[in-house]
Design an enzyme around this catalytic site. Structure first.
Site, mmCIF file in Angstrom:
data_model
loop_
_atom_site.group_PDB
_atom_site.id
_atom_site.type_symbol
_atom_site.label_atom_id
_atom_site.label_comp_id
_atom_site.label_asym_id
_atom_site.label_seq_id
_atom_site.Cartn_x
_atom_site.Cartn_y
_atom_site.Cartn_z
ATOM 1 N N CYS A 292 0.693 -1.182 -0.003
ATOM 2 C CA CYS A 292 0.068 -0.052 -0.192
ATOM 3 C C CYS A 292 0.866 1.317 0.061
ATOM 4 O O CYS A 292 1.029 2.144 -1.018
ATOM 5 C CB CYS A 292 -0.875 -0.111 1.239
ATOM 6 S SG CYS A 292 -2.251 -1.196 1.171
HETATM 7 N N1 LIG Z 1 -2.594 -5.650 1.819
HETATM 8 C C1 LIG Z 1 -3.163 -4.684 2.384
HETATM 9 O O1 LIG Z 1 -2.828 -4.430 3.488
HETATM 10 C C2 LIG Z 1 -4.333 -3.851 1.894
HETATM 11 C C3 LIG Z 1 -4.941 -2.837 2.502
HETATM 12 C C4 LIG Z 1 -5.585 -2.063 1.862
HETATM 13 C C5 LIG Z 1 -5.809 -2.119 0.509
HETATM 14 N N2 LIG Z 1 -5.178 -3.160 -0.441
HETATM 15 C C6 LIG Z 1 -5.435 -2.978 -1.683
HETATM 16 O O2 LIG Z 1 -6.454 -4.241 -1.893
HETATM 17 C C7 LIG Z 1 -5.986 -4.875 -3.157
HETATM 18 C C8 LIG Z 1 -5.590 -6.234 -3.119
HETATM 19 O O3 LIG Z 1 -4.584 -6.404 -2.178
HETATM 20 P P1 LIG Z 1 -4.005 -7.572 -1.421
HETATM 21 O O4 LIG Z 1 -3.055 -7.233 -0.411
HETATM 22 O O5 LIG Z 1 -5.189 -8.343 -0.958
HETATM 23 O O6 LIG Z 1 -3.279 -8.500 -2.627
HETATM 24 P P2 LIG Z 1 -3.055 -9.964 -2.491
HETATM 25 O O7 LIG Z 1 -1.932 -10.021 -3.753
HETATM 26 O O8 LIG Z 1 -2.855 -10.466 -1.033
HETATM 27 O O9 LIG Z 1 -4.273 -10.802 -3.039
HETATM 28 C C9 LIG Z 1 -4.623 -10.512 -4.356
HETATM 29 C C10 LIG Z 1 -5.406 -11.875 -4.715
HETATM 30 O O10 LIG Z 1 -5.932 -11.888 -6.129
HETATM 31 C C11 LIG Z 1 -5.474 -12.819 -6.836
HETATM 32 N N3 LIG Z 1 -5.735 -12.694 -8.339
HETATM 33 C C12 LIG Z 1 -4.721 -12.088 -9.129
HETATM 34 N N4 LIG Z 1 -5.123 -12.219 -10.145
HETATM 35 C C13 LIG Z 1 -6.232 -12.715 -10.256
HETATM 36 C C14 LIG Z 1 -7.209 -13.089 -11.494
HETATM 37 N N5 LIG Z 1 -7.048 -12.522 -12.532
HETATM 38 N N6 LIG Z 1 -8.419 -13.747 -11.011
HETATM 39 C C15 LIG Z 1 -8.525 -13.982 -10.044
HETATM 40 N N7 LIG Z 1 -7.864 -13.682 -8.788
HETATM 41 C C16 LIG Z 1 -6.577 -13.113 -8.976
HETATM 42 C C17 LIG Z 1 -4.478 -13.570 -6.415
HETATM 43 O O11 LIG Z 1 -3.963 -14.667 -6.610
HETATM 44 C C18 LIG Z 1 -4.227 -12.880 -4.793
HETATM 45 O O12 LIG Z 1 -4.985 -14.221 -4.142
HETATM 46 C C19 LIG Z 1 -4.871 -3.776 -3.871
HETATM 47 O O13 LIG Z 1 -5.629 -2.991 -4.459
HETATM 48 C C20 LIG Z 1 -4.236 -3.276 -2.575
HETATM 49 O O14 LIG Z 1 -3.690 -1.930 -2.726
HETATM 50 C C21 LIG Z 1 -4.354 -3.846 0.248
#
Ligand SMILES: NC(=O)c1ccc[n+]([C@@H]2O[C@H](COP(=O)([O-])OP(=O)(O)OC[C@H]3O[C@@H](n4cnc5c(N)ncnc54)[C@H](O)[C@@H]3O)[C@@H](O)[C@H]2O)c1
Length: 467
Positions: A292
């Site tokens: 993030c």
């Molecule tokens: N990690 C954090 O602390 C946090 C906090 C707030 C917001 N966010 C935002 O949330 C979003 C997701 O982040 P995250 O940390 O959960 O990411 P992550 O990498 O942990 O999870 C994303 C998931 O999406 C899946 N994925 C990717 N491509 C795909 C597809 N084509 N079809 C289906 N699944 C698919 C991946 O396999 C993975 O399991 C981002 O935009 C991030 O900026 C993250």
């Protein structure tokens, strides 16, 4: 006059003019709605579990077959999810996972939680969002609510998702509902979890906003705050993360000044924190990490250019924060030098390699750059992190070593990168020959062999302080 429905679609005699709206609202309120969560990572899995716990039937879609398998077995892989909660909702049949997009056809709500990284030119990579929306299109139909939760620049929901949905001949705000709701989960935060963190929602139209509001009101225990547009909701998340990035860079800059002045920044922060208003503490460290804070501000600075605007605070904060790993390696070189040891050939242990305290997430961790820089200066590396059993550091696959007197006896220097509760710092301080502490884990330790980032530990030396 229309009455009886928040979206204003039920006429006075009670008949609904737009079945989709009334049906969907009713399903959301009664928690009969079927929900798909696309992307079961740090954001998506906790959300899927919360929705399932609230009584909704949830199907998670993830391209990672291991994650799909684990969810279906009720096995947890995200630190903030309570394993028993996941196992219970899977056993009750409220949550299952799949790698295919067919479940979107049966869904009333589609939430998108896929990654939004930067490309190697620090430009937004929205390809994950585009891909999952395209993959969902064959199954989207009237009567559905689509909510984007991935962090992204203001305008994404309108510019990337809306035209694709409308290409199906569906009118957003009438046939289907589209909203943005930023995810604010703070991995490792013991007090605030997905469930009790207030949600912000903004829809393309007021009806879209209302639908998303009802969804989250029926899922989470914290309140829902609505804003007037998807853009405002997208900007809200970026304000929150730019605020953190800028304040961390400010304290990092002051920490470097304190090193030259022989002042202890940690003592100063503690003192400033006694002010009950107008101040909140941020702490220096070896650099930003995670998915993030190091990335999100650059989504905004990229979009700002479209408006002929330069986001100077974001650029400056990025420069300072990005420079911290190199500063720490300079301090390490200086500390070894002070004890007559060259960095080339020195055995260095990184202690805690994940990007922040009490999480096992290595993404964008400053440990990665620290390892690369130390390796390029000829150091021999190992690491200790109970939350990260194995890692790729400086081009080598490694396993976490024990933090015992024998392994500490073999090194010249330990650098504290993350201060997890599960790390035995007293053992480290007692047995490591030299410690460079970037997290104030050695607070209260008064010893010649321990130096802390942002303190006078380095004031006597010109080298490494840039002085
Ligand atoms: N990690 C954090 O602390 C946090 C906090 C707030 C917001 N966010 C935002 O949330 C979003 C997701 O982040 P995250 O940390 O959960 O990411 P992550 O990498 O942990 O999870 C994303 C998931 O999406 C899946 N994925 C990717 N491509 C795909 C597809 N084509 N079809 C289906 N699944 C698919 C991946 O396999 C993975 O399991 C981002 O935009 C991030 O900026 C993250």
């Amino acid at each position: 006059m229309k009455t009886g429905c928040i979206c204003g679609w039920v006429s006075e005699n009670g008949t609904d003019e737009r079945g989709e709206c009334v049906d969907l609202l009713e399903k959301l309120r009664s928690r009969q709605a079927r929900i798909t969560v696309i992307g079961l990572g740090y954001v998506g899995l906790p959300l899927a579990v919360e929705k399932a716990r609230a009584g909704f039937h949830v199907v998670g879609i993830d391209s990672n077959p291991d994650r799909v398998k684990m969810v279906n077995q009720g096995r947890n892989y995200i630190g903030d999810v309570v394993p028993e909660d996941l196992a219970a909702v899977v056993a009750e049949g409220h949550l299952r996972a799949t790698a295919t997009f067919e479940p979107v056809a049966d869904a009333d709500v589609v939430t998108i939680c896929v990654p939004t990284p930067l490309d190697r030119h620090k430009q937004p990579d929205t390809s994950y969002i585009e891909h999952v929306v395209e993959a969902s299109l064959p199954y989207l139909h009237a009567g559905q609510l689509v909510v984007l939760e991935s962090t992204t620049y203001p305008g994404t929901t309108e510019e990337i998702i809306r035209p694709r949905v409308e290409s199906l001949g569906l009118k957003v705000g009438e046939d289907v509902f589209l909203a943005f709701s930023p995810e604010r989960v703070d991995p490792g935060n013991a007090r605030y979890k997905t469930r009790n963190t207030p949600k912000v929602v903004g829809g393309i139209t007021p009806r879209c906003t209302e639908m998303a509001k009802v969804l989250y009101e029926n899922t989470l225990s914290a309140g829902v705050h609505t804003v007037s547009s998807t853009k405002a909701a997208e900007m809200t998340k970026l304000l929150e993360n730019v605020f953190r990035a800028v304040n961390i860079s400010l304290v990092n800059e002051l920490a470097m000044l304190c090193e030259r002045m022989g002042v202890d920044i940690w003592e100063v922060i503690e003192a400033a924190s006694t002010k009950p208003f107008g101040y909140m503490p941020f702490y220096p460290g070896p650099g930003l990490g995670g998915h993030c804070i190091p990335l999100d501000p650059f989504y905004l600075s990229w979009k700002a250019k479209e408006y002929g605007f330069t986001t100077r605070f974001i650029e400056l904060a990025g420069q300072i924060n990005d420079g911290m790993p190199r500063h720490v390696v300079d301090l390490a070189t200086c500390l070894l030098n002070k004890h007559g040891i060259a960095m080339h050939g020195a055995r260095v242990m990184l202690v805690g390699v994940s990007y922040k305290r009490n999480v096992g997430d290595l993404r964008e961790s400053p440990a990665l750059e620290l390892a690369a820089l130390l390796g390029s200066r000829g150091a021999e590396l190992c690491y200790h992190d109970p939350l990260v059993p194995s890692a790729e550091l400086a081009g080598r696959s490694m396993r976490s070593v024990e933090l015992d007197p024998e392994s500490l006896d073999r090194i010249h220097l330990a650098i504290v990168v993350s201060n997890h509760d599960c790390i035995d710092f007293s053992q480290l301080m007692e047995h490591a020959p030299l410690v460079l502490d970037t997290r104030n884990a050695s607070a209260g330790t008064c010893s010649d062999h321990v130096a802390r980032l942002g303190t006078g530990s380095f004031a006597s030396s010109e080298e490494g302080t840039g002085g």
